[in-house]
Design an enzyme around this catalytic site. Structure first.
Site, PDB file in Angstrom:
ATOM      1  CB  SER A 169       0.983   8.712  14.951  1.00  0.00           C
ATOM      2  OG  SER A 169       1.787   9.857  14.922  1.00  0.00           O
ATOM      3  CB  SER A 217       4.035   9.643  12.341  1.00  0.00           C
ATOM      4  OG  SER A 217       3.749   8.647  13.306  1.00  0.00           O
ATOM      5  CE  LYS A 219       4.195   5.158  12.003  1.00  0.00           C
ATOM      6  NZ  LYS A 219       3.534   5.879  13.122  1.00  0.00           N
TER       7      LYS A 219
HETATM    8  N1  GLN Z   1       2.420  14.245  15.990  1.00  0.00           N
HETATM    9  C1  GLN Z   1       2.883  13.780  17.266  1.00  0.00           C
HETATM   10  C2  GLN Z   1       4.369  13.912  17.343  1.00  0.00           C
HETATM   11  O1  GLN Z   1       4.949  14.353  16.397  1.00  0.00           O
HETATM   12  C3  GLN Z   1       2.438  12.375  17.479  1.00  0.00           C
HETATM   13  C4  GLN Z   1       3.267  11.394  16.781  1.00  0.00           C
HETATM   14  C5  GLN Z   1       2.845   9.996  17.025  1.00  0.00           C
HETATM   15  O2  GLN Z   1       1.768   9.719  17.557  1.00  0.00           O
HETATM   16  N2  GLN Z   1       3.737   9.090  16.676  1.00  0.00           N
HETATM   17  O3  GLN Z   1       4.978  13.602  18.322  1.00  0.00           O
END
Ligand code: GLN
Length: 496
Positions: free
Chosen positions: A181, A157, A82
């Site tokens: 995410s 994400s 990532k």
């Molecule tokens: N969707 C969650 C957020 O926007 C989790 C994001 C993540 O796990 N990096 O904070």
């Protein structure tokens, strides 16, 4: 003899065998992966590739393998990182304008371990800016597309990593999970995704979003491949002060041997009442999760209803703590020390203001504002301190639950992958995508998403949560499920 192209779609075990037997070279696997990345470029899963460096590493791998000395199970295997896990000499945009031209001078702890294991890092995957989001739409590289339905999001994400594994660009990719995410995109794209226990895997060189919640983990087609990856990246790292001083588990610690893996007798799995409310979950998702429960029961597992009484507060608690930490972590991007600097500024204040205003997107600014607000003198006690107290209560809910069960099973997400654009203007509804995943982060626990079929032609996943350092418990259950079912072998259609 299997061709590299065919083998690329196989399991890590099959790839290891093919490489060690000399059926294919690591170089061929890396070339097949790079070809596949080009062929599926329209998915926008990969944002940077390292053809030359990857091919050179693959050649070095081939020499070791030919000498009968592979470094590990991952020697010669193509992987993707990532874009928030840094690698020396490579970009790490975090999908943000502010880091658009940033090149990392150092390797993340995970990058170092993967390289020491001989893995071939072929490139970097798309994500929501600074890992803030649930759809991989909030990216300077444009949205990633779900290989199962390209008009849909791949979740976020770590959506690029999930889409890349799902579409067979690589057998293994890495993501980060602050509130879901890894697990949510894994579920949306029909792959397995593991968020390890907080502190199990080094966060050194992971660009911080919310430091007390962030954790790096693998996405792969099968649960057993996630276990192989965890064994490679876990372990203590002095440079991360929250790293748990424990040696990395071996594969044998994490998975049962072949002969006994389909058998779950004696295993007790809790079903939290609060997570199975019919109004909250799409019927197609609930139906698939219930089928998975039946199949685990057939494997010998016992299910019992449990309660996690503070579930209703998880999303609010998460978004207070995550934004507070984000506002502090992102203060370093000021146009002076890192990243993009605004031109023709009047003075220092103008430099900060314009660099940050131009560099961050609306969602990141929203979170910095919210985080700064909850940490401000007048509201600190009312919001931040209260959220920390509720976090403790949520953690205690899990501690009590794990007195009576070995693992907890829930849907990973309340819905299948939503259409691109469907939630872009509605941050609250986007935040609710994480309703089943954020509690593990608040409590620091490991979580695994396992594909369990489809609804409306799109993948569905169930989630297994384990006690702290209890990865083995959830990996064994997930692996037993996959040894009895074939959902993880389904591939998305070959179009776009
Ligand atoms: N969707 C969650 C957020 O926007 C989790 C994001 C993540 O796990 N990096 O904070």
């Amino acid at each position: 003899m299997s061709s590299a192209k065919t083998l690329l779609a196989g399991s890590l075990g099959e790839q290891r065998e093919g490489l060690d037997r000399g059926d294919v070279r690591a170089l061929d696997l890396a070339l097949a992966s790079l070809d596949r990345i080009s062929a599926r470029a329209a998915l926008a899963a990969v944002v940077a590739r390292r053809d030359e460096a990857a091919l050179a590493s693959a050649e070095a791998s081939d020499k070791r393998i030919a000498a009968g000395k592979p470094l590990s199970a991952l020697d010669g295997i193509p992987v993707l990182l990532k874009d928030n896990i840094v690698q020396a000499g490579e970009s790490a945009s975090c999908a943000s304008r502010i880091l658009e031209n940033y090149v990392s001078p150092f390797d993340a702890g995970v990058t170092e371990r993967l390289q020491a294991a001989g893995a071939i890092i072929v490139g970097r995957t798309n994500m929501d800016e600074f890992a803030m989001g649930s759809s991989t739409e909030n990216s300077i590289h444009g949205p990633s597309h779900n290989p199962w339905g390209t008009d849909r999001t791949c979740g976020g994400s770590s959506g690029g990593s999930a889409a890349a594994v799902s579409a067979g660009l690589v057998p293994l990719a890495f993501g980060s999970d602050t509130g879901g995410s890894i697990r949510q995109p894994a579920s949306f794209c029909g792959v397995a995704g593991l968020r390890p226990t907080y502190g199990r895997v080094s966060r050194w060189g992971l660009v911080a979003y919310a430091s007390s919640l962030d954790q790096i983990g693998p996405l792969a087609r099968s649960v057993s491949d996630c276990a192989i990856a965890l064994a490679a990246i876990a372990g203590h790292d002095e440079r991360d002060s929250t790293s748990i001083p424990e040696a990395a588990p071996t594969l044998g610690d994490l998975l049962k041997s072949d002969a006994s893996k389909g058998d779950l007798s004696g295993v007790v799995i809790g079903l939290p009442r609060e997570y199975f409310v019919e109004e909250g979950v799409e019927p197609g998702v609930l139906a698939r999760v219930r089928e998975a429960i039946a199949s685990l029961e057939a494997a010998g597992a016992t299910f019992k209803e449990i309660s996690l009484p503070h579930t209703a507060y998880t999303i609010a608690t998460y978004y207070l703590i995550a934004t507070a930490e984000a506002s502090s972590n992102l203060a370093r991007f000021d146009g002076v020390r890192y990243g993009r600097r605004a031109d023709h500024v009047k003075d220092l204040a103008d430099l900060y203001e314009r660099s940050r205003s131009e560099g961050f997107s609306a969602e990141v600014k929203r979170r910095i504002l919210l985080g700064t607000y909850v940490l401000s003198a007048g509201y600190y006690d009312a919001y931040y301190v209260k959220a920390q107290r509720v976090r403790t209560l949520i953690r205690r809910d899990f501690e009590a639950a794990f007195e009576t069960c070995d693992a907890i099973l829930t849907p990973t997400t309340p819905e299948i992958a939503f259409p691109l654009g469907a939630k872009s203007d509605d941050p609250l509804s986007m935040y609710l995508s994480d309703v089943y995943t954020v509690s593990a982060n608040l409590a620091g626990l490991p979580g695994l998403s396992v594909p369990c079929g489809q609804s409306e032609g799109m993948p569905v996943g169930f989630q297994l949560l384990g006690p702290a350092l209890g990865e083995a418990a959830i990996l064994r259950i997930g692996d037993a499920y996959q040894s009895r079912t074939e959902h993880h072998l389904a591939s998305p259609p070959e179009k776009i």
